[in-house]
Design a protein around this motif. Structure first.
Motif, PDB file in Angstrom:
ATOM      1  N   SER A 125       0.693  -1.410   0.080  1.00 16.62           N
ATOM      2  CA  SER A 125       0.087   0.100  -0.181  1.00 16.62           C
ATOM      3  C   SER A 125       1.100   1.232  -0.042  1.00 16.62           C
ATOM      4  O   SER A 125       0.644   2.256  -0.725  1.00 16.62           O
ATOM      5  CB  SER A 125      -0.896   0.040   1.191  1.00 16.62           C
ATOM      6  N   GLU A 126       1.968   1.366   0.583  1.00  8.98           N
ATOM      7  CA  GLU A 126       2.893   2.328   0.742  1.00  8.98           C
ATOM      8  C   GLU A 126       3.643   2.655  -0.679  1.00  8.98           C
ATOM      9  O   GLU A 126       3.434   3.792  -0.954  1.00  8.98           O
ATOM     10  CB  GLU A 126       4.010   2.347   2.022  1.00  8.98           C
ATOM     11  N   LEU A 127       3.712   1.408  -1.096  1.00 11.44           N
ATOM     12  CA  LEU A 127       4.376   1.589  -2.540  1.00 11.44           C
ATOM     13  C   LEU A 127       3.548   2.239  -3.660  1.00 11.44           C
ATOM     14  O   LEU A 127       3.991   3.021  -4.296  1.00 11.44           O
ATOM     15  CB  LEU A 127       4.871   0.124  -2.911  1.00 11.44           C
ATOM     16  N   ASN A 128       2.388   1.543  -3.425  1.00  7.28           N
ATOM     17  CA  ASN A 128       1.219   2.562  -4.291  1.00  7.28           C
ATOM     18  C   ASN A 128       0.936   3.770  -4.074  1.00  7.28           C
ATOM     19  O   ASN A 128       0.904   4.500  -4.891  1.00  7.28           O
ATOM     20  CB  ASN A 128      -0.073   1.617  -4.123  1.00  7.28           C
ATOM     21  N   LEU A 129       0.907   4.085  -2.742  1.00  5.16           N
ATOM     22  CA  LEU A 129       0.829   5.685  -2.498  1.00  5.16           C
ATOM     23  C   LEU A 129       2.000   6.666  -2.987  1.00  5.16           C
ATOM     24  O   LEU A 129       1.594   7.738  -3.679  1.00  5.16           O
ATOM     25  CB  LEU A 129       0.636   5.598  -0.783  1.00  5.16           C
ATOM     26  N   ILE A 130       3.314   5.948  -2.718  1.00  6.47           N
ATOM     27  CA  ILE A 130       4.461   6.676  -3.302  1.00  6.47           C
ATOM     28  C   ILE A 130       4.156   6.991  -4.952  1.00  6.47           C
ATOM     29  O   ILE A 130       4.648   7.903  -5.327  1.00  6.47           O
ATOM     30  CB  ILE A 130       5.646   6.100  -3.083  1.00  6.47           C
ATOM     31  N   ARG A 131       3.673   6.088  -5.484  1.00  7.75           N
ATOM     32  CA  ARG A 131       3.563   5.806  -7.008  1.00  7.75           C
ATOM     33  C   ARG A 131       2.421   7.011  -7.351  1.00  7.75           C
ATOM     34  O   ARG A 131       2.827   7.988  -8.288  1.00  7.75           O
ATOM     35  CB  ARG A 131       3.205   4.441  -7.704  1.00  7.75           C
ATOM     36  N   LYS A 132       1.421   6.844  -6.610  1.00  8.15           N
ATOM     37  CA  LYS A 132       0.120   8.010  -7.044  1.00  8.15           C
ATOM     38  C   LYS A 132       0.846   9.442  -6.938  1.00  8.15           C
ATOM     39  O   LYS A 132       0.543  10.028  -7.623  1.00  8.15           O
ATOM     40  CB  LYS A 132      -0.935   7.596  -6.224  1.00  8.15           C
ATOM     41  N   VAL A 133       1.791   9.766  -5.834  1.00  8.34           N
ATOM     42  CA  VAL A 133       1.864  10.901  -5.558  1.00  8.34           C
ATOM     43  C   VAL A 133       3.113  11.427  -6.684  1.00  8.34           C
ATOM     44  O   VAL A 133       3.062  12.404  -7.306  1.00  8.34           O
ATOM     45  CB  VAL A 133       3.070  11.196  -4.333  1.00  8.34           C
ATOM     46  N   GLU A 134       4.099  10.232  -7.143  1.00  6.83           N
ATOM     47  CA  GLU A 134       4.762  10.575  -8.218  1.00  6.83           C
ATOM     48  C   GLU A 134       4.094  11.012  -9.589  1.00  6.83           C
ATOM     49  O   GLU A 134       4.471  11.684 -10.297  1.00  6.83           O
ATOM     50  CB  GLU A 134       6.008   9.369  -8.416  1.00  6.83           C
ATOM     51  N   GLY A 147      -4.397   9.126 -20.932  1.00 13.95           N
ATOM     52  CA  GLY A 147      -5.029   8.143 -22.010  1.00 13.95           C
ATOM     53  C   GLY A 147      -5.552   6.817 -21.220  1.00 13.95           C
ATOM     54  O   GLY A 147      -5.263   6.678 -20.150  1.00 13.95           O
ATOM     55  N   ARG A 148      -6.475   6.366 -22.151  1.00 11.99           N
ATOM     56  CA  ARG A 148      -6.998   5.197 -21.490  1.00 11.99           C
ATOM     57  C   ARG A 148      -5.879   3.965 -21.409  1.00 11.99           C
ATOM     58  O   ARG A 148      -5.339   3.607 -22.394  1.00 11.99           O
ATOM     59  CB  ARG A 148      -8.225   4.548 -22.526  1.00 11.99           C
ATOM     60  N   GLY A 149      -5.815   3.348 -20.212  1.00 13.07           N
ATOM     61  CA  GLY A 149      -5.103   2.277 -20.301  1.00 13.07           C
ATOM     62  C   GLY A 149      -3.701   2.710 -19.712  1.00 13.07           C
ATOM     63  O   GLY A 149      -2.776   1.862 -19.542  1.00 13.07           O
ATOM     64  N   LEU A 150      -3.443   3.959 -19.502  1.00 15.75           N
ATOM     65  CA  LEU A 150      -2.010   4.414 -19.263  1.00 15.75           C
ATOM     66  C   LEU A 150      -2.222   4.635 -17.645  1.00 15.75           C
ATOM     67  O   LEU A 150      -2.884   5.025 -17.012  1.00 15.75           O
ATOM     68  CB  LEU A 150      -1.947   5.777 -19.737  1.00 15.75           C
ATOM     69  N   ASN A 151      -0.887   4.652 -17.064  1.00 15.24           N
ATOM     70  CA  ASN A 151      -0.546   4.975 -15.782  1.00 15.24           C
ATOM     71  C   ASN A 151      -1.415   4.135 -14.656  1.00 15.24           C
ATOM     72  O   ASN A 151      -1.856   4.815 -13.593  1.00 15.24           O
ATOM     73  CB  ASN A 151      -0.858   6.526 -15.557  1.00 15.24           C
ATOM     74  N   GLN A 152      -1.670   2.793 -15.024  1.00 13.56           N
ATOM     75  CA  GLN A 152      -2.389   2.112 -14.243  1.00 13.56           C
ATOM     76  C   GLN A 152      -1.697   1.729 -12.883  1.00 13.56           C
ATOM     77  O   GLN A 152      -0.350   1.698 -12.959  1.00 13.56           O
ATOM     78  CB  GLN A 152      -2.873   0.850 -14.941  1.00 13.56           C
ATOM     79  N   ALA A 153      -2.249   1.301 -11.791  1.00 13.17           N
ATOM     80  CA  ALA A 153      -1.596   0.887 -10.621  1.00 13.17           C
ATOM     81  C   ALA A 153      -0.908  -0.385 -10.975  1.00 13.17           C
ATOM     82  O   ALA A 153      -1.222  -1.376 -11.574  1.00 13.17           O
ATOM     83  CB  ALA A 153      -2.627   0.611  -9.436  1.00 13.17           C
ATOM     84  N   ARG A 154       0.396  -0.506 -10.323  1.00 11.63           N
ATOM     85  CA  ARG A 154       1.264  -1.522 -10.698  1.00 11.63           C
ATOM     86  C   ARG A 154       1.841  -2.057  -9.280  1.00 11.63           C
ATOM     87  O   ARG A 154       1.970  -1.418  -8.449  1.00 11.63           O
ATOM     88  CB  ARG A 154       2.499  -1.257 -11.732  1.00 11.63           C
TER      89      ARG A 154
END
Length: 373
Positions: A125-134, A147-154
């Motif tokens: 969860s912390e990794l996903n939170l850092i990615r969202k901030v970035e 765009g559609r399908g881009l920048n999805q959670a990984r």
């Protein structure tokens, strides 16, 4: 032991039928052979009509001298053994990874990093939170496309023991989340719940930020981008075996071309990745030192460029080419290509009288040799 029969029906279609499950006292090749012959004999199927064998890579199954396939070939010379090509490729590439010390260390460190981050739901969860901030920062600055399908959670993906495709997924996921993983490890190293977590995080951070790790990461990403397509080809149920063999040869050519002409492109990619993530790049003209860098421990005077280009880059590709050549034996490949001349699909479109002639001649010679022995 599960027994499955694969055959061609009167209309030329390949059929598979589950036949029986047999309880065996041990897994010795001779025991397995006796049980298989017993089951076939009880169902009025002549074992001498066997024209093929397919097992995994276990020594008691595929052994050249005492394996099950060898015992059948001694009595029935037409029962050719063909190892599953998809599994064979996995073994070839994993074998190459284990033969090079740098890659062995790399995959060990990669496994430790991924397991450390992915073992806890809180750390994921912390990794996903850092990615969202970035991502939000990049979107606000206009440096990232939307765009559609881009920048999805990984998330970081773990590599399986024998599935090379999972190794490729593990590498690409870390390359995508390298900055986020670095920040997470730094945070845990500084503010972890206890000394053990802080120590593990710091150890993984130091390993991940080393030039050797980044070099191996970028190198394997480029190599496995070539081999991953081949892995997918072999796992496709509708793939023509001749086309698959052509893909093998094409992959060999690409690896050889990369060995001859790919160093400069690889090194530029490694340097760019290091500059992006703050990894120190050594002076490639300086002397490469091993161990504790004491002069008495050094065997040869070599530069960093020589070490990474010759002892790592060239060695990795040579090992993979050698494994591919060893796994896909020329005799087996040629046999399958010749046999494809009898493919009934598309009104025998692949019919080739020369291939049939060569195949029959080879079988005749093998039969004579078998009878003389």
């Amino acid at each position: 032991m599960a027994i499955i029969l694969r055959f061609v029906d009167c209309d030329g279609f390949i059929r598979e039928r589950f036949f029986d499950i047999v309880s065996v006292v041990d897994t010795n090749a001779l025991t397995l052979k006796k049980e298989i012959c017993k089951v076939l004999g009880n169902n009025d199927i002549l074992v001498e009509n066997m024209r093929g064998q397919g097992y995994d890579g276990a020594s008691n199954m595929c052994g050249s001298w005492n394996g099950l396939q060898a015992l059948f070939l001694q009595d029935y010379p037409y029962a050719y053994y063909v190892h599953c090509f998809a599994h064979r490729l996995q073994l070839a590439l994993n074998g190459a990874a284990k033969d090079v010390k740098v890659l062995w260390r790399f995959f060990s460190m990669l496994t430790n990093i991924v397991n450390f981050v992915s073992a806890s739901a809180k750390r994921r969860s912390e990794l996903n939170l850092i990615r969202k901030v970035e991502l939000n920062g990049l979107l606000d600055s206009g440096e990232l496309e939307t765009g559609r399908g881009l920048n999805q959670a990984r998330s970081l993906k773990r590599a399986g023991a024998t599935r090379w495709g999972s190794h490729y997924a593990s590498i690409t996921s870390l390359m995508c989340l390298f900055k986020e993983t670095k920040l997470l490890l730094q945070e845990i190293s500084d503010h972890g719940p206890n000394q053990q977590f802080r120590g593990d995080a710091e150890r993984n951070y130091i390993a991940m930020m080393s030039f050797e790790f980044v070099f191996s990461l970028v190198l394997m990403d480029k190599i496995m981008r070539l081999t991953n397509f081949l892995c997918q080809v072999f796992q496709a149920k509708t793939q023509d075996i001749v086309s698959a063999l052509n893909f093998v040869e094409n992959t060999k050519m690409q690896l050889q071309d990369m060995r001859v002409h790919g160093w400069d492109d690889l090194f530029c990619s490694v340097v760019s990745f290091c500059e992006l993530h703050g990894v120190d790049v050594p002076d490639m003209g300086a002397r490469y030192m091993t161990g504790t860098h004491r002069s008495c421990q050094q065997k040869d005077f070599i530069t960093f460029e020589h070490y990474y280009r010759v002892d790592v880059f060239n060695d990795v590709i040579d090992c993979m080419l050698r494994e591919l050549n060893d796994r896909f034996l020329e005799q087996t490949v040629e046999l399958l290509i010749l046999s494809s001349a009898l493919d009934p699909r598309n009104s025998f479109k692949s019919f080739n009288i020369e291939h049939i002639y060569v195949n029959l001649l080879r079988n005749f010679i093998m039969l004579i040799s078998f009878q003389m022995s």
